[in-house]
Motif scaffolding. Structure first.
Motif, short mmCIF file in Angstrom:
data_model
loop_
_atom_site.label_atom_id
_atom_site.label_comp_id
_atom_site.label_asym_id
_atom_site.label_seq_id
_atom_site.Cartn_x
_atom_site.Cartn_y
_atom_site.Cartn_z
N GLN A 122 -33.47 1.23 -19.38
CA GLN A 122 -32.05 0.94 -19.11
C GLN A 122 -31.59 1.85 -17.97
N ILE A 123 -31.18 1.24 -16.87
CA ILE A 123 -30.74 2.03 -15.72
C ILE A 123 -29.24 2.28 -15.81
N ILE A 124 -28.86 3.56 -15.75
CA ILE A 124 -27.45 3.93 -15.74
C ILE A 124 -27.16 4.71 -14.44
N GLY A 125 -25.90 5.09 -14.24
CA GLY A 125 -25.59 5.98 -13.13
C GLY A 125 -25.25 5.28 -11.84
N GLU A 126 -24.64 4.08 -11.93
CA GLU A 126 -24.21 3.42 -10.72
C GLU A 126 -23.04 4.22 -10.11
N THR A 127 -22.86 4.06 -8.79
CA THR A 127 -21.83 4.85 -8.10
C THR A 127 -21.01 3.97 -7.16
N SER A 128 -19.81 4.45 -6.87
CA SER A 128 -18.92 3.73 -5.96
C SER A 128 -19.46 3.77 -4.53
N THR A 129 -19.19 2.71 -3.78
CA THR A 129 -19.58 2.69 -2.36
C THR A 129 -18.49 3.32 -1.48
N ASP A 130 -17.40 3.75 -2.08
CA ASP A 130 -16.32 4.38 -1.31
C ASP A 130 -16.87 5.62 -0.59
N LYS A 144 -21.04 -1.88 -6.71
CA LYS A 144 -21.45 -0.47 -6.86
C LYS A 144 -22.93 -0.30 -6.52
N PHE A 145 -23.26 0.88 -5.97
CA PHE A 145 -24.68 1.22 -5.83
C PHE A 145 -25.30 1.33 -7.21
N VAL A 146 -26.55 0.93 -7.33
CA VAL A 146 -27.22 0.98 -8.63
C VAL A 146 -27.67 2.40 -9.00
N GLY A 147 -27.44 3.34 -8.10
CA GLY A 147 -27.78 4.74 -8.38
C GLY A 147 -27.02 5.62 -7.42
N LEU A 148 -27.52 6.83 -7.22
CA LEU A 148 -26.86 7.74 -6.28
C LEU A 148 -27.46 7.56 -4.89
N ALA A 149 -26.61 7.16 -3.93
CA ALA A 149 -27.05 6.99 -2.55
C ALA A 149 -26.74 8.27 -1.77
N LEU A 150 -27.76 8.81 -1.14
CA LEU A 150 -27.56 10.00 -0.31
C LEU A 150 -28.05 9.75 1.10
N ASP A 151 -27.31 10.32 2.07
CA ASP A 151 -27.68 10.18 3.47
C ASP A 151 -27.80 11.57 4.07
N GLU A 152 -28.98 12.12 3.95
CA GLU A 152 -29.22 13.47 4.46
C GLU A 152 -29.32 13.48 5.98
N ASP A 153 -29.52 12.31 6.60
CA ASP A 153 -29.63 12.26 8.06
C ASP A 153 -28.27 12.38 8.72
N ASP A 164 -23.02 16.48 -7.55
CA ASP A 164 -22.20 17.05 -8.64
C ASP A 164 -21.43 15.97 -9.37
N SER A 165 -20.81 15.09 -8.60
CA SER A 165 -19.98 14.07 -9.23
C SER A 165 -20.85 13.08 -10.02
N TRP A 166 -22.02 12.76 -9.49
CA TRP A 166 -22.94 11.84 -10.18
C TRP A 166 -23.45 12.48 -11.48
N LEU A 167 -23.87 13.74 -11.38
CA LEU A 167 -24.43 14.38 -12.57
C LEU A 167 -23.37 14.56 -13.66
N SER A 168 -22.14 14.84 -13.26
CA SER A 168 -21.12 15.00 -14.29
C SER A 168 -20.86 13.67 -14.99
N ASN A 169 -21.09 12.59 -14.27
CA ASN A 169 -20.91 11.26 -14.85
C ASN A 169 -22.07 10.86 -15.77
N ILE A 170 -23.30 11.19 -15.37
CA ILE A 170 -24.45 10.68 -16.14
C ILE A 170 -24.99 11.63 -17.20
N SER A 171 -24.71 12.92 -17.07
CA SER A 171 -25.37 13.89 -17.96
C SER A 171 -25.19 13.55 -19.43
N GLY A 172 -23.98 13.19 -19.82
CA GLY A 172 -23.74 12.88 -21.22
C GLY A 172 -24.25 11.51 -21.64
N LYS A 173 -24.62 10.69 -20.66
CA LYS A 173 -25.03 9.31 -20.97
C LYS A 173 -26.53 9.15 -21.05
#
Ligand code: FMN
Length: 174
Positions: A122-130, A144-153, A164-173
């Motif tokens: 079961q995949i959890i942790g979708e995130t806003s595209t804002d 929503k993105f199906v996970g955490l999208a990061l752009d290090e470039d 931080d915001s993603w982990l605070s959302n998913i940690s308890g789930k």
């Protein structure tokens, strides 16, 4: 404490960098930090929850150089061995570049989602595209993105707060 496998690929780039940041912040779990090249599908049964992290390197590139992409043999091994993850939860991390690849931003999170859901995860942790600026991504469901999208470039300065915001959302789930 739940056993969490943080499974990433490739080594030595932005995925590993972001995965290490996440690992340091996952204080509520017993975390195993694993490159997908170094594990077998059989090991997944040792864990309660998962985070899978990868980058998008372009559909053409993938299909031309399948053997260079370590996720493919791993998912093929899971299918061949009928590895099941039913009843377990996981979340996805996807690195991409929205400036250079605005029409395919973090596409390959969807590839991972499909493969893992096929194994019962079961995949959890979708995130806003804002806050992102791109045209299209295959990794979006219901806006929503199906996970955490990061752009290090192009937005490395946002990585920490996005994590931080993603982990605070998913940690308890998880
Ligand atoms: C050949 C190539 C193709 C890429 N294609 C995409 C793409 O289609 N979509 C995207 O969002 N990022 C794309 N990127 C950007 C990478 O996903 C990004 O640089 C990522 O941070 C790389 O992480 P890594 O160094 O851990 O592999 C591409 C990068 C390369 C080198």
């Amino acid at each position: 404490m739940k056993k969490l496998a943080l499974i990433y690929w490739p080594k030595g780039g932005s995925v590993e960098h972001a995965a290490k940041i996440i690992k340091e912040k996952l204080t509520d779990f017993s975390v195993s930090f694993l490159c997908v090249e170094d594990i077998s599908a059989d090991q997944l049964s040792d864990f309660d929850v998962f985070i899978f992290g990868g980058s998008t390197v372009g559909a053409d590139y993938w299909s031309n150089k399948e053997t260079e992409m370590a996720w493919r043999p791993f998912f093929a091994e899971m299918e061949q061995k009928n590895t099941r993850l039913d009843g377990k939860k996981g979340a996805l991390l996807g690195l991409g570049n929205q400036v250079l690849y605005p029409d395919n931003f973090v596409d390959d999170m969807m590839y991972m989602k499909k493969k893992l859901e096929a194994a019962g995860l079961q995949i959890i942790g979708e995130t806003s595209t804002d806050g992102y600026a791109f045209n299209e991504s295959k990794a979006i469901v219901d806006d929503k993105f199906v996970g955490l999208a990061l752009d290090e470039d192009s937005e490395p300065e946002l990585t920490n707060q996005r994590i931080d915001s993603w982990l605070s959302n998913i940690s308890g789930k998880l």
